[in-house]
Design a protein around this motif. Sequence first.
Motif, PDB file in Angstrom:
ATOM      1  N   LYS A   1       0.837  -1.212   0.000  1.00 27.19           N
ATOM      2  CA  LYS A   1       0.000   0.000   0.000  1.00 27.19           C
ATOM      3  C   LYS A   1       0.868   1.257   0.000  1.00 27.19           C
ATOM      4  O   LYS A   1       0.639   2.203   0.755  1.00 27.19           O
ATOM      5  N   ILE A   2       1.881   1.228  -0.851  1.00 25.56           N
ATOM      6  CA  ILE A   2       2.833   2.338  -0.980  1.00 25.56           C
ATOM      7  C   ILE A   2       2.921   2.732  -2.448  1.00 25.56           C
ATOM      8  O   ILE A   2       2.923   1.875  -3.334  1.00 25.56           O
ATOM      9  N   THR A   3       3.006   4.036  -2.697  1.00 24.74           N
ATOM     10  CA  THR A   3       3.223   4.528  -4.052  1.00 24.74           C
ATOM     11  C   THR A   3       4.688   4.930  -4.197  1.00 24.74           C
ATOM     12  O   THR A   3       5.176   5.798  -3.470  1.00 24.74           O
ATOM     13  N   TYR A   4       5.366   4.287  -5.124  1.00 22.12           N
ATOM     14  CA  TYR A   4       6.788   4.543  -5.329  1.00 22.12           C
ATOM     15  C   TYR A   4       7.003   5.625  -6.381  1.00 22.12           C
ATOM     16  O   TYR A   4       6.513   5.508  -7.509  1.00 22.12           O
ATOM     17  N   ASP A   5       7.741   6.663  -5.974  1.00 19.62           N
ATOM     18  CA  ASP A   5       8.224   7.635  -6.943  1.00 19.62           C
ATOM     19  C   ASP A   5       9.740   7.482  -7.025  1.00 19.62           C
ATOM     20  O   ASP A   5      10.315   6.554  -6.447  1.00 19.62           O
ATOM     21  N   ARG A   6      10.402   8.373  -7.724  1.00 22.49           N
ATOM     22  CA  ARG A   6      11.837   8.249  -7.936  1.00 22.49           C
ATOM     23  C   ARG A   6      12.617   8.235  -6.626  1.00 22.49           C
ATOM     24  O   ARG A   6      13.522   7.416  -6.405  1.00 22.49           O
ATOM     25  N   GLU A   7      12.274   9.144  -5.733  1.00 25.75           N
ATOM     26  CA  GLU A   7      13.022   9.271  -4.477  1.00 25.75           C
ATOM     27  C   GLU A   7      12.814   8.078  -3.556  1.00 25.75           C
ATOM     28  O   GLU A   7      13.750   7.644  -2.876  1.00 25.75           O
ATOM     29  N   LEU A   8      11.611   7.537  -3.532  1.00 25.71           N
ATOM     30  CA  LEU A   8      11.344   6.391  -2.653  1.00 25.71           C
ATOM     31  C   LEU A   8      12.071   5.145  -3.157  1.00 25.71           C
ATOM     32  O   LEU A   8      12.568   4.345  -2.358  1.00 25.71           O
ATOM     33  N   ILE A   9      12.166   5.000  -4.466  1.00 22.66           N
ATOM     34  CA  ILE A   9      12.916   3.869  -5.025  1.00 22.66           C
ATOM     35  C   ILE A   9      14.400   4.020  -4.699  1.00 22.66           C
ATOM     36  O   ILE A   9      15.074   3.054  -4.332  1.00 22.66           O
ATOM     37  N   ARG A  10      14.914   5.235  -4.816  1.00 22.96           N
ATOM     38  CA  ARG A  10      16.328   5.472  -4.470  1.00 22.96           C
ATOM     39  C   ARG A  10      16.577   5.131  -2.997  1.00 22.96           C
ATOM     40  O   ARG A  10      17.581   4.496  -2.649  1.00 22.96           O
ATOM     41  N   LYS A  11      15.629   5.507  -2.145  1.00 22.36           N
ATOM     42  CA  LYS A  11      15.765   5.256  -0.708  1.00 22.36           C
ATOM     43  C   LYS A  11      15.715   3.762  -0.401  1.00 22.36           C
ATOM     44  O   LYS A  11      16.480   3.251   0.415  1.00 22.36           O
ATOM     45  N   GLU A  12      14.811   3.035  -1.057  1.00 23.34           N
ATOM     46  CA  GLU A  12      14.633   1.606  -0.759  1.00 23.34           C
ATOM     47  C   GLU A  12      15.645   0.722  -1.477  1.00 23.34           C
ATOM     48  O   GLU A  12      16.164  -0.229  -0.904  1.00 23.34           O
ATOM     49  N   PHE A  13      15.922   1.045  -2.755  1.00 22.48           N
ATOM     50  CA  PHE A  13      16.767   0.168  -3.566  1.00 22.48           C
ATOM     51  C   PHE A  13      18.231   0.612  -3.590  1.00 22.48           C
ATOM     52  O   PHE A  13      19.119  -0.166  -3.924  1.00 22.48           O
ATOM     53  N   GLY A  14      18.464   1.900  -3.276  1.00 17.55           N
ATOM     54  CA  GLY A  14      19.844   2.395  -3.233  1.00 17.55           C
ATOM     55  C   GLY A  14      20.285   3.125  -4.481  1.00 17.55           C
ATOM     56  O   GLY A  14      21.344   3.763  -4.489  1.00 17.55           O
TER      57      GLY A  14
END
Length: 257
Positions: free
Chosen positions: A100-113
């Motif tokens: 239940k999360i919407t991934y944008d560019r910054e969230l992907i960078r934070k989670e995936f590195g």
Amino acid sequence: GSSGADTGSQAMDILKERYAKGEISQDEYESMKIQLTRLVEYLECLPITILSLDNLEADDVISYICTSTLKGSKCTIMSADKDFYQLVNDRVQLYSPTKKITYDRELIRKEFGVYPQNVLTCRVVDGDKSDGIPGVMGIGVKTLVKEFPNLTEDKDFDTKDMLDSAKSKSTRVSDMLVKDEYIVKRNYILMQLHDPDIKNQTKLKIVDAVNSLVPKLVKYQLQTLFVKDKLWGQIPNFDNWLTEFNILDHYWKNKSE
């Protein structure tokens, strides 16, 4: 675009093939056949476009719609598949129904590195266990990022850049990448979604489906199916559950007018 009946027919063909190969029992076959038929009936009551194409995976269709058919529009992909990380940009976002999360560019960078444009470069090396795609043995994402810090920057560092850089070094990680270059290139072909392998005739079908009139919400028929299948207990407040579809139905009606 394909109608619900077409979708059901194609799903049935796949089911029959699995049964013929002995992958499922007769009881499983009969049960799944009933469920698939019913699922299509439910979908046909909702204001959504159903698209099913022979010999083409859903992720290829979704990526083509986002990158080509709707390239001037904002898109939200709903999937828990991390393969779609590579498509996220200022116009495309990814909603995970499980988290239940919407991934944008910054969230992907934070989670995936790394930023989305470099996710594929990491994944072709790491592989994808869920799809049975092995990576380069002994190299994970953290190790790869440490070897190639460019991956963390907000600019493209694609597979070719990585391999070229690896060939210019003489480290353990780079030597392993060069040795298993064929794995990296194979995985790129299997995992990249920016340029899906779709025939021109099929592309036209996708465009037609996207541009076609969206079916209307048929609330009474949906309610009838729920009563027949005794699903009221699963969705206690049916009207509240249906709110999102009412909004979608209202949106399409206004747009068509």
